[in-house]
Design a protein around this motif. Structure first.
Motif, PDB file in Angstrom:
ATOM      1  N   ASP A  97     -71.124  -5.347 -11.180  1.00  0.00           N
ATOM      2  CA  ASP A  97     -69.708  -5.253 -11.504  1.00  0.00           C
ATOM      3  C   ASP A  97     -69.344  -3.935 -12.182  1.00  0.00           C
ATOM      4  OD1 ASP A  97     -71.015  -5.786 -13.851  1.00  0.00           O
ATOM      5  OD2 ASP A  97     -69.541  -7.232 -14.602  1.00  0.00           O
ATOM      6  N   ALA A  98     -70.320  -3.017 -12.341  1.00  0.00           N
ATOM      7  CA  ALA A  98     -69.988  -1.678 -12.826  1.00  0.00           C
ATOM      8  C   ALA A  98     -69.110  -0.993 -11.788  1.00  0.00           C
ATOM      9  CB  ALA A  98     -71.259  -0.875 -13.087  1.00  0.00           C
ATOM     10  N   LYS A  99     -68.264  -0.090 -12.244  1.00  0.00           N
ATOM     11  CA  LYS A  99     -67.305   0.541 -11.339  1.00  0.00           C
ATOM     12  C   LYS A  99     -67.857   1.833 -10.747  1.00  0.00           C
ATOM     13  CE  LYS A  99     -63.928  -2.410 -11.988  1.00  0.00           C
ATOM     14  NZ  LYS A  99     -64.633  -3.370 -12.868  1.00  0.00           N
ATOM     15  N   VAL A 100     -67.459   2.089  -9.510  1.00  0.00           N
ATOM     16  CA  VAL A 100     -67.739   3.362  -8.868  1.00  0.00           C
ATOM     17  C   VAL A 100     -66.424   3.877  -8.293  1.00  0.00           C
ATOM     18  CG1 VAL A 100     -68.390   2.273  -6.684  1.00  0.00           C
ATOM     19  CG2 VAL A 100     -69.192   4.570  -7.185  1.00  0.00           C
ATOM     20  N   LEU A 101     -66.208   5.185  -8.374  1.00  0.00           N
ATOM     21  CA  LEU A 101     -64.931   5.758  -7.961  1.00  0.00           C
ATOM     22  C   LEU A 101     -64.939   6.084  -6.478  1.00  0.00           C
ATOM     23  CD1 LEU A 101     -62.146   6.683  -8.901  1.00  0.00           C
ATOM     24  CD2 LEU A 101     -63.127   8.932  -9.390  1.00  0.00           C
ATOM     25  N   THR A 102     -63.956   5.575  -5.757  1.00  0.00           N
ATOM     26  CA  THR A 102     -63.769   5.850  -4.334  1.00  0.00           C
ATOM     27  C   THR A 102     -62.473   6.629  -4.156  1.00  0.00           C
ATOM     28  OG1 THR A 102     -62.407   3.930  -3.748  1.00  0.00           O
ATOM     29  CG2 THR A 102     -64.801   3.576  -3.937  1.00  0.00           C
ATOM     30  N   PRO A 103     -62.191   7.148  -2.966  1.00  0.00           N
ATOM     31  CA  PRO A 103     -60.917   7.844  -2.746  1.00  0.00           C
ATOM     32  C   PRO A 103     -59.701   6.960  -2.977  1.00  0.00           C
ATOM     33  CG  PRO A 103     -62.472   8.398  -1.015  1.00  0.00           C
ATOM     34  CD  PRO A 103     -63.094   7.279  -1.805  1.00  0.00           C
ATOM     35  N   ASN A 104     -59.877   5.643  -3.004  1.00  0.00           N
ATOM     36  CA  ASN A 104     -58.766   4.714  -3.241  1.00  0.00           C
ATOM     37  C   ASN A 104     -58.785   4.116  -4.636  1.00  0.00           C
ATOM     38  OD1 ASN A 104     -57.622   4.828  -0.536  1.00  0.00           O
ATOM     39  ND2 ASN A 104     -59.485   3.785   0.113  1.00  0.00           N
ATOM     40  N   VAL A 116     -69.445   9.334  -9.201  1.00  0.00           N
ATOM     41  CA  VAL A 116     -68.672   8.988 -10.382  1.00  0.00           C
ATOM     42  C   VAL A 116     -68.618   7.477 -10.544  1.00  0.00           C
ATOM     43  CG1 VAL A 116     -66.434   9.170 -11.524  1.00  0.00           C
ATOM     44  CG2 VAL A 116     -67.273  11.056 -10.121  1.00  0.00           C
ATOM     45  N   THR A 117     -69.101   7.014 -11.674  1.00  0.00           N
ATOM     46  CA  THR A 117     -68.948   5.613 -12.031  1.00  0.00           C
ATOM     47  C   THR A 117     -67.991   5.604 -13.213  1.00  0.00           C
ATOM     48  OG1 THR A 117     -70.072   3.620 -12.752  1.00  0.00           O
ATOM     49  CG2 THR A 117     -71.067   5.707 -13.407  1.00  0.00           C
ATOM     50  N   ASP A 118     -68.222   4.744 -14.214  1.00  0.00           N
ATOM     51  CA  ASP A 118     -67.391   4.803 -15.402  1.00  0.00           C
ATOM     52  C   ASP A 118     -67.521   6.182 -16.041  1.00  0.00           C
ATOM     53  OD1 ASP A 118     -66.637   1.875 -15.461  1.00  0.00           O
ATOM     54  OD2 ASP A 118     -68.806   1.729 -15.550  1.00  0.00           O
TER      55      ASP A 118
END
Length: 588
Positions: A33-40, A352-354
């Motif tokens: 459930d950790a976040k990863v940055l996508t183009p959206n 890029v994550t948090d």
């Protein structure tokens, strides 16, 4: 000379020439459930699939080349100076720069979280900081933003919600096009709305029930283009007089939502933003009272992003006088969580994550007894191994190999970690020799630069062959993996894993090697609990047994000249046992 007298029978018992490639994430992990940055925008890392796109350190999107289930792992909370945080296992790798490296003007290195934890402080100073993402390039919608970003920023930056921040143009043209030059002044009118054409700003936000303590930046604006996000930030800061010193932003608001959105906005542009809260206090009739809490954002932006636009603050942002390093302030174990890791085709393996996370895998070759490493990427500092100092050029790599071929030593193997980072050093040398800034332009262009790079790899292989023949040294080439389409004449086009190298160098090294192994984890595909989907589940301990694929197929490039089985455990002792047994059997 009679050539027939020199004819040999049987096989020479020479050390092996091996190439081992695989995903950086074998053994590294983040909670699902950790976040990863996508183009959206941000999504849970557990929802990411192969060929999805995630944002790299340069702010651009890159393909996900592999996803590895890791099972349940002990997870740590990593907190940074600006209050941002993320979670990962203690084997996860980070690109950090220490105080000593900064003083000596050296580049940072790739380190395990466990190593960072042991050297977190240098005296009373924080010791490790990580790089920041460049301005992020989000995917752009075809629909035009309903309100000009600068106008929206002025409206949101107006601390009093009783009226409307009104644009007063310095010229006669009242069209929105004149905002492009920012040739405007700002006046906050309160009380009446009248027929102001900018009342649309108020109506757009009113639809979402915005109040003075619940202002926010609509998602479409947070994911707008870089220029539109800069215009929005300018509007916010122009109205609030928030640029207090060169390079320093201080912004106050009653809205927690707006403060959080402003942090998102600044960080998406490559800046640092720290959020705090301050409560007003006053005395009346001998008693002390506390007012509403004010959310304060303290931030800096990188050079080149000028936030002020009005005449009363000319050039105040032109020369930032200081910056905040993205230092790690705390590492704390928080318990077991189901984990996963991803690999991307970004050149530096960062995504890029948090915050920023660098993953790669070099641990396998460290099991080899008597091995010395040629380090091309600075990722071996966290591994207990013998290594040359990190090579910063192809010439340094060649000098280190020549030293092994001419000087007395007792090393029985040499490992190059990694070939894809070595390829970049080769490209840099080719570009310098031809006076160009791109391998595409080298040697006259038309792909000749890649051929020149392959020729330099051939010179390196000559030295490696000499080490094998004359010094009886095994050769291990390590590379990262990528997923690329393969046009199979019999079965059509499908994706498969291959070493992350240009096709000319890839073909050269693959043909030269006695064996090419794909390092991965053993997984099984199972039906999902809901719907018709499938999930990949690791087989064995710690999210799946680590294995070497020894034969190629639709899933990966692999080969061997030793008649090894399809896959073997990823243990050096097991590999050497298999090689010895197969070689002796053939010899008999």
């Amino acid at each position: 000379m009679n050539q027939l007298s020199s004819v040999k029978k049987g096989k020479d018992r020479l050390p092996p020439r091996l190439m081992i490639y695989g995903g950086e994430g074998v053994g590294k992990a983040q909670p699902k459930d950790a976040k990863v940055l996508t183009p959206n925008g941000f999504v849970p890392i557990g929802s990411v699939c192969v060929n999805d796109k995630v944002i790299g350190s340069d702010g651009k999107p890159y393909n996900v080349s592999a996803v590895y289930p890791q099972g349940k792992r002990n997870v740590y909370l990593v907190t940074f100076r600006d209050g941002s945080c993320t979670r990962c296992c203690d084997e996860h790798l980070w690109l950090t720069r220490t105080n000593e490296e900064r003083r000596n003007k050296q580049d940072g290195k790739v380190r395990k979280l466990s190593e960072i934890q042991n050297t977190q402080m240098e005296g009373f100073k924080l010791n490790h900081d990580v790089p920041r993402v460049c301005a992020v390039e989000f995917a752009q919608s075809q629909e035009k933003l309903p309100v000009d970003p600068y106008k929206l920023g002025l409206f949101l930056g107006d601390g009093c919600f009783s009226g409307l921040a009104t644009i007063i143009h310095s010229g006669k043209d009242n069209s929105e096009d004149s905002l492009g030059s920012l040739d405007v002044t700002v006046q906050c009118k309160r009380g009446s709305r009248g027929d102001d054409p900018d009342v649309e700003i108020l109506s757009v936000l009113k639809e979402d029930g915005v109040q003075k303590d619940k202002k926010f930046i609509p998602k479409a604006y947070l994911h707008a283009s870089i220029n539109e996000r800069i215009q929005l930030l300018r509007g916010l800061l122009d109205c609030d007089d928030a640029v207090s010193l060169p390079g320093v932003i201080e912004f106050s608001t009653l809205s927690m939502w707006l403060a959080n959105d402003l942090c998102f906005l600044i960080r998406s542009l490559g800046g640092s933003a720290k959020l705090g809260e301050q409560r007003g206090m006053y005395s009346y009739a001998g008693k002390t009272f506390f007012g509403d809490g004010t959310h304060r954002v303290h931030a800096i932006l990188p050079h080149g992003i000028v936030t002020d636009s009005t005449e009363n603050k000319p050039g105040i942002w032109d020369n930032p006088i200081w910056s905040i390093r993205n230092s790690i302030t705390d590492i704390r174990e928080i318990g077991e969580e189901e984990c996963v890791c991803i690999c991307t085709d970004a050149p530096d393996s960062l995504y890029v994550t948090d915050d920023f996370i660098l993953t790669h895998n070099s641990t396998y070759a460290a099991q080899i007894p008597g091995v010395i490493f040629i380090d091309t990427e600075g990722g071996l500092s966290e591994i207990n191994c013998i290594r040359f100092p990190q090579a910063m050029s192809f010439t340094e790599v060649m000098d280190q190999l020549k030293e092994l071929s001419t000087e007395k030593h007792e090393y029985g193997a040499v490992a190059i970690d990694s070939c894809d980072w070595l390829e970049r050093l080769v490209w840099e040398e080719v570009c310098r020799d031809y006076g160009v800034n791109s391998i595409e332009k080298a040697a006259g262009g038309y792909g000749k630069g890649y051929i020149e790079a392959a020729n330099r790899f051939r010179r390196m292989l000559e030295i490696l062959d000499a080490l094998r023949m004359e010094r009886n040294m095994a050769i291990i080439l390590i590379a990262h993996a990528k997923v690329e389409p393969f046009n199979d004449p019999e079965n059509g086009v499908y994706d498969r894993h291959s070493p992350r190298l240009h096709k000319h160098v890839n073909a050269l090294l693959t043909e030269w090697s006695d064996a090419v192994f794909f390092a991965t984890r053993r997984i099984a595909i199972q039906n999902a609990n809901v719907g018709d989907g499938k999930v990949a589940k690791g087989v064995g301990a710690n999210g799946g047994e680590r294995i070497l694929r020894c034969e190629g197929g639709p899933a990966c490039v692999a080969k061997n000249r030793y008649s090894l089985p399809f896959e073997i455990p990823m243990l050096w002792k097991e590999l050497m046992k298999q090689l010895t047994e197969k070689t002796e059997k053939k010899a008999s």
